[in-house]
Scaffold this motif. Sequence first.
Motif, short mmCIF file in Angstrom:
data_model
loop_
_atom_site.label_atom_id
_atom_site.label_comp_id
_atom_site.label_asym_id
_atom_site.label_seq_id
_atom_site.Cartn_x
_atom_site.Cartn_y
_atom_site.Cartn_z
N ILE A 13 43.90 -2.11 64.48
CA ILE A 13 44.74 -3.31 64.53
C ILE A 13 44.26 -4.25 65.63
N TYR A 20 46.29 -9.00 70.17
CA TYR A 20 47.30 -7.94 70.22
C TYR A 20 46.99 -7.03 71.40
N PHE A 48 47.48 -0.95 56.13
CA PHE A 48 46.97 -1.94 57.08
C PHE A 48 45.91 -2.82 56.42
N LEU A 52 46.03 -6.75 56.09
CA LEU A 52 44.95 -7.55 56.65
C LEU A 52 44.39 -8.53 55.62
N ALA A 60 49.53 -9.60 64.24
CA ALA A 60 49.40 -8.16 63.99
C ALA A 60 50.68 -7.63 63.35
#
Length: 221
Positions: A13, A20, A48, A52, A60
């Motif tokens: 991430i 982030y 994720f 994304l 994030a």
Amino acid sequence: MLREETAKLLMMIQGAYPNYKPDNKTVTINTWNLALSDISFDLAEKAFLAYLRADTKGFAPAPGQLIALVHELNTPQQLNELEAWSLVEKAIRNSIYNSQEEFSKLPPLVQKAVGSPNVLRLWAADGSYSEQVASSNFMRSYRNEAKKQEEYEKLPADMQQMIDQTNRNSYSAQIREKNRDAIQIMTTTENAEIEVKDEPTGISQQSDERLKKLIEDFRKI
């Protein structure tokens, strides 16, 4: 998911979102690990990547957003409101004397939205029945039940078990159980009177006594 896997996910991430930067990485890893403990790393990674690829804002994800995507990726799609109503509409046509059987054919979520076999029987026998009103009420109920089910399925397994146990012991659960028994007796009585016309009195009286006793017990709850 193991704590090491959670740390790996957070590194991914942070790699995709350089801004982030949690203040305390240890606390962040522990918190995410607690939230995702019942989700495999493979599913979390897929969620994720889905996030994304769809993200256009550059923020994030929060744990809940990945959990929602895991649920979406890993759960069969529910019937929409019109599809669910079409099943109910079909059941109504045969529910004057077979409401119990027709109700049992409906998917669990549709059963919750209808309420009970007796509702099908009342709709089928009501001379002033309005499909528009009935379908509107059902769809609203189905929409609420679908949302509750979706939120329930996002919870960890241990919390689901706690909710299930609480629901089994609830007052409303006792009422539903009594209603099911009463409907079963009423349905049996109706079918018996139709099928055994040469001996209706004995069957009807016996079932009436059972129903009266059940209603008395029901009122004591």
